[in-house]
Design a protein around this motif. Structure first.
Motif, PDB file in Angstrom:
ATOM      1  N   PRO A   1      -4.119  -3.520   3.342  1.00 20.94           N
ATOM      2  CA  PRO A   1      -4.306  -2.544   4.120  1.00 20.94           C
ATOM      3  C   PRO A   1      -3.177  -1.831   4.788  1.00 20.94           C
ATOM      4  O   PRO A   1      -2.782  -0.556   4.638  1.00 20.94           O
ATOM      5  N   ALA A   2      -2.548  -2.489   5.538  1.00 22.23           N
ATOM      6  CA  ALA A   2      -1.623  -2.075   6.663  1.00 22.23           C
ATOM      7  C   ALA A   2      -0.338  -1.596   5.869  1.00 22.23           C
ATOM      8  O   ALA A   2       0.378  -0.515   5.969  1.00 22.23           O
ATOM      9  N   GLY A   3      -0.063  -2.330   4.711  1.00 17.27           N
ATOM     10  CA  GLY A   3       1.007  -1.997   4.020  1.00 17.27           C
ATOM     11  C   GLY A   3       1.012  -0.990   3.099  1.00 17.27           C
ATOM     12  O   GLY A   3       1.732  -0.008   2.932  1.00 17.27           O
ATOM     13  N   LEU A   4      -0.458  -0.616   2.515  1.00 16.78           N
ATOM     14  CA  LEU A   4      -0.581   0.556   1.667  1.00 16.78           C
ATOM     15  C   LEU A   4      -0.744   1.768   2.556  1.00 16.78           C
ATOM     16  O   LEU A   4      -0.117   3.050   2.180  1.00 16.78           O
ATOM     17  N   ALA A   5      -1.218   1.583   3.755  1.00 14.50           N
ATOM     18  CA  ALA A   5      -1.138   2.783   4.767  1.00 14.50           C
ATOM     19  C   ALA A   5       0.215   3.392   5.150  1.00 14.50           C
ATOM     20  O   ALA A   5       0.709   4.478   5.135  1.00 14.50           O
ATOM     21  N   ALA A   6       1.008   2.107   5.301  1.00 13.88           N
ATOM     22  CA  ALA A   6       2.535   2.561   5.720  1.00 13.88           C
ATOM     23  C   ALA A   6       3.113   3.087   4.501  1.00 13.88           C
ATOM     24  O   ALA A   6       4.076   4.327   4.616  1.00 13.88           O
ATOM     25  N   ALA A   7       3.046   2.643   3.266  1.00 15.78           N
ATOM     26  CA  ALA A   7       3.707   3.382   2.073  1.00 15.78           C
ATOM     27  C   ALA A   7       2.868   4.762   2.199  1.00 15.78           C
ATOM     28  O   ALA A   7       3.877   5.798   1.667  1.00 15.78           O
ATOM     29  N   VAL A   8       1.839   5.030   2.145  1.00 19.13           N
ATOM     30  CA  VAL A   8       1.175   6.147   2.148  1.00 19.13           C
ATOM     31  C   VAL A   8       1.765   7.160   3.238  1.00 19.13           C
ATOM     32  O   VAL A   8       2.219   8.535   2.856  1.00 19.13           O
ATOM     33  N   TYR A   9       1.775   6.888   4.430  1.00 23.26           N
ATOM     34  CA  TYR A   9       2.308   7.764   5.275  1.00 23.26           C
ATOM     35  C   TYR A   9       3.962   8.125   5.169  1.00 23.26           C
ATOM     36  O   TYR A   9       4.396   9.206   5.381  1.00 23.26           O
ATOM     37  N   GLY A  10       4.718   7.076   5.063  1.00 25.06           N
ATOM     38  CA  GLY A  10       5.908   7.250   4.707  1.00 25.06           C
ATOM     39  C   GLY A  10       6.097   8.187   3.531  1.00 25.06           C
ATOM     40  O   GLY A  10       7.156   9.019   3.499  1.00 25.06           O
ATOM     41  N   ALA A  11       5.693   8.036   2.377  1.00 26.59           N
ATOM     42  CA  ALA A  11       5.741   8.957   1.238  1.00 26.59           C
ATOM     43  C   ALA A  11       5.430  10.290   1.332  1.00 26.59           C
ATOM     44  O   ALA A  11       5.881  11.205   1.039  1.00 26.59           O
ATOM     45  N   ALA A  12       4.199  10.268   2.436  1.00 23.91           N
ATOM     46  CA  ALA A  12       3.779  11.573   2.526  1.00 23.91           C
ATOM     47  C   ALA A  12       4.753  12.492   3.560  1.00 23.91           C
ATOM     48  O   ALA A  12       4.698  13.794   3.577  1.00 23.91           O
ATOM     49  N   ASP A  13       5.676  11.600   4.293  1.00 26.78           N
ATOM     50  CA  ASP A  13       6.719  12.272   5.150  1.00 26.78           C
ATOM     51  C   ASP A  13       7.766  12.648   4.244  1.00 26.78           C
ATOM     52  O   ASP A  13       8.905  13.063   4.737  1.00 26.78           O
ATOM     53  N   GLY A  14       7.864  12.449   2.864  1.00 26.03           N
ATOM     54  CA  GLY A  14       8.959  12.684   2.295  1.00 26.03           C
ATOM     55  C   GLY A  14       9.910  11.528   2.012  1.00 26.03           C
ATOM     56  O   GLY A  14      11.044  11.798   1.260  1.00 26.03           O
TER      57      GLY A  14
ATOM     58  N   HIS B   1      11.492   8.291   0.254  1.00 24.88           N
ATOM     59  CA  HIS B   1      11.469   7.467  -1.165  1.00 24.88           C
ATOM     60  C   HIS B   1      10.966   6.222  -0.942  1.00 24.88           C
ATOM     61  O   HIS B   1      11.778   5.328  -0.429  1.00 24.88           O
ATOM     62  N   THR B   2       9.910   5.742  -1.499  1.00 25.41           N
ATOM     63  CA  THR B   2       9.094   4.591  -0.983  1.00 25.41           C
ATOM     64  C   THR B   2       8.775   3.802  -2.035  1.00 25.41           C
ATOM     65  O   THR B   2       8.423   3.974  -3.071  1.00 25.41           O
ATOM     66  N   LEU B   3       9.127   2.493  -1.655  1.00 26.12           N
ATOM     67  CA  LEU B   3       8.879   1.067  -2.834  1.00 26.12           C
ATOM     68  C   LEU B   3       7.775   0.175  -1.992  1.00 26.12           C
ATOM     69  O   LEU B   3       8.061  -0.314  -0.976  1.00 26.12           O
ATOM     70  N   LEU B   4       6.718  -0.371  -2.693  1.00 22.42           N
ATOM     71  CA  LEU B   4       5.807  -1.140  -2.077  1.00 22.42           C
ATOM     72  C   LEU B   4       5.870  -2.409  -2.930  1.00 22.42           C
ATOM     73  O   LEU B   4       5.895  -2.253  -4.250  1.00 22.42           O
ATOM     74  N   ILE B   5       6.117  -3.339  -2.288  1.00 17.94           N
ATOM     75  CA  ILE B   5       5.989  -4.834  -3.202  1.00 17.94           C
ATOM     76  C   ILE B   5       5.010  -5.440  -2.580  1.00 17.94           C
ATOM     77  O   ILE B   5       4.604  -5.781  -1.374  1.00 17.94           O
ATOM     78  N   GLU B   6       4.439  -5.997  -3.901  1.00 18.10           N
ATOM     79  CA  GLU B   6       2.954  -6.909  -3.615  1.00 18.10           C
ATOM     80  C   GLU B   6       3.222  -8.227  -4.371  1.00 18.10           C
ATOM     81  O   GLU B   6       3.652  -8.291  -5.576  1.00 18.10           O
ATOM     82  N   ARG B   7       2.791  -9.348  -3.685  1.00 15.11           N
ATOM     83  CA  ARG B   7       2.938 -10.750  -4.557  1.00 15.11           C
ATOM     84  C   ARG B   7       2.029 -10.795  -5.390  1.00 15.11           C
ATOM     85  O   ARG B   7       2.295 -11.739  -6.592  1.00 15.11           O
ATOM     86  N   GLU B   8       0.738 -10.334  -5.296  1.00 11.50           N
ATOM     87  CA  GLU B   8      -0.367 -10.728  -6.074  1.00 11.50           C
ATOM     88  C   GLU B   8      -0.847  -9.501  -6.722  1.00 11.50           C
ATOM     89  O   GLU B   8      -0.766  -8.933  -7.778  1.00 11.50           O
ATOM     90  N   ALA B   9      -1.865  -8.784  -5.699  1.00 12.12           N
ATOM     91  CA  ALA B   9      -2.609  -7.433  -6.108  1.00 12.12           C
ATOM     92  C   ALA B   9      -2.739  -6.691  -4.942  1.00 12.12           C
ATOM     93  O   ALA B   9      -2.783  -7.115  -3.866  1.00 12.12           O
ATOM     94  N   PRO B  10      -2.851  -5.433  -5.024  1.00 11.78           N
ATOM     95  CA  PRO B  10      -3.148  -4.465  -3.900  1.00 11.78           C
ATOM     96  C   PRO B  10      -4.374  -4.804  -3.170  1.00 11.78           C
ATOM     97  O   PRO B  10      -5.498  -5.212  -3.783  1.00 11.78           O
ATOM     98  N   GLY B  11      -4.425  -4.672  -1.849  1.00 13.05           N
ATOM     99  CA  GLY B  11      -5.711  -4.940  -1.075  1.00 13.05           C
ATOM    100  C   GLY B  11      -5.520  -6.175  -0.331  1.00 13.05           C
ATOM    101  O   GLY B  11      -6.155  -6.314   0.722  1.00 13.05           O
ATOM    102  N   GLY B  12      -4.557  -7.311  -0.709  1.00 13.86           N
ATOM    103  CA  GLY B  12      -4.409  -8.281   0.040  1.00 13.86           C
ATOM    104  C   GLY B  12      -5.653  -9.017   0.301  1.00 13.86           C
ATOM    105  O   GLY B  12      -6.319  -9.097  -0.428  1.00 13.86           O
ATOM    106  N   GLN B  13      -6.019  -9.772   1.391  1.00 13.45           N
ATOM    107  CA  GLN B  13      -7.026 -10.390   1.595  1.00 13.45           C
ATOM    108  C   GLN B  13      -8.302  -9.408   1.726  1.00 13.45           C
ATOM    109  O   GLN B  13      -9.357 -10.051   1.203  1.00 13.45           O
ATOM    110  N   ALA B  14      -8.197  -8.292   2.287  1.00 13.23           N
ATOM    111  CA  ALA B  14      -9.107  -7.459   2.256  1.00 13.23           C
ATOM    112  C   ALA B  14      -9.737  -7.201   0.861  1.00 13.23           C
ATOM    113  O   ALA B  14     -10.800  -6.965   0.760  1.00 13.23           O
TER     114      ALA B  14
END
Length: 310
Positions: free
Chosen positions: A229-242, A244-257
């Protein structure tokens, strides 16, 4: 199926002309090639409505082919095509493969001697037909850790799939035999195009599904490691501010949550939502802002004049 090229072309032409807008017409000049086509259709999970086969064929007669083909498609209608008043063949066909009709050559004109019969057979088949699942299928043992890992990976990456327990599902056993793989190579992941992977790692499944596993560009303004959730939020906020964002995930989006059946303390959702819903919504939002997502990915990130959020 007919070994006479002229007859094969003629019947294929007549069937395509009348049924081509509703059905796929596949021709074969031998029992072996027809059986191979049947296996490929089964692997692609495509239904077969009708087998129309010549009885007098070299190496494999029409009845012999149908005996093997109905193992894959027991509900398909069956019709024999012959130029002879072959009573013995008709009796064998009725007793061995429950033939639905016996067609004599020639069938000209098809409007009178072919289409009416085929229409009746297809109408009967349609009356009891249930659409098949279209998507990825996983064959495995119920208590296999790797089977559970593959199913979890597909589910958390929002890939529609069907689970087939090889211990209790006859269709799973039949598919395993169709692939020619050994039971020791389970789990097997079968894709909609008919290809399959035996005992594959998640990265190989991801590559086959077309999930992005390598960065498209050499440099990014913002690299986020971890799609919880924190990584997804950071990626959304960064990309929304213009950025160029890369999001890297080891397994699947959402993490433990993402594994949680219910999250009731997440801001903005007073009635709560599942972890899978949270991840799906966040991924959709990130993509809308142009975030590039790599999954599954374990490689290190080289940082030089970039912002990194973890």
């Amino acid at each position: 199926m007919d070994d006479d090229p002229d007859v094969l072309r003629a019947v294929e032409r007549d069937l395509r002309r009348h049924y081509g807008d509703r059905y796929k017409v596949i021709s074969a000049d031998s029992g072996a090639s027809a059986l191979e086509a049947t296996k490929q259709l089964k692997l692609r999970n495509e239904p077969v409505a009708l087998f129309l086969v010549d009885q007098r064929m070299p190496r494999m007669s029409g009845v012999e082919f149908l005996e093997r083909a109905i193992e894959f498609y027991p509900d398909a209608k069956r019709a024999l095509l012959t130029a002879y008043a072959d009573t013995d063949a008709a009796i064998r066909a009725i007793n061995k493969v429950q033939i639905d009709h016996y067609l004599m050559k020639p069938w000209d004109p098809p409007e009178e001697r072919l289409y009416g019969i085929v229409d009746d057979l297809l109408d009967d088949w349609q009356a009891s037909y249930h659409p098949v699942f279209e998507g990825v299928r996983v064959i495995g043992h119920q208590w296999s850790p790797h089977s559970s890992e593959i199913r979890d990976f597909l589910g958390r990456n929002f890939v529609p799939h069907q689970w087939l327990n090889v211990e209790t599902d006859e269709n799973a056993k039949q598919l395993l035999n169709t692939t020619g793989a050994e039971a020791s190579s389970l789990p097997i992941v079968i894709f909609p195009d008919g290809s399959f992977l035996s005992n594959p790692p998640s990265a190989e499944v991801a590559h086959k599904l077309g999930l992005r596993t390598k960065a498209e560009f050499p440099f990014y303004d913002l690299v986020v490691v971890g799609a919880g959730p924190a990584g997804l939020a950071a990626a959304v906020y960064g990309a929304a501010d213009g950025l160029h964002t890369l999001l890297i995930e080891r397994e699947a989006p959402g993490g433990q949550a993402g594994r949680s059946s219910r999250i009731e303390n997440y801001l903005g959702f007073p009635m709560g939502l599942s972890g899978n819903d949270l991840a799906r919504r966040a991924v959709s939002q990130a993509r809308r802002f142009g975030v590039e997502i790599l999954r599954p990915k374990r490689s290190a990130v080289c940082v030089s004049k970039v912002r990194v959020a973890c």
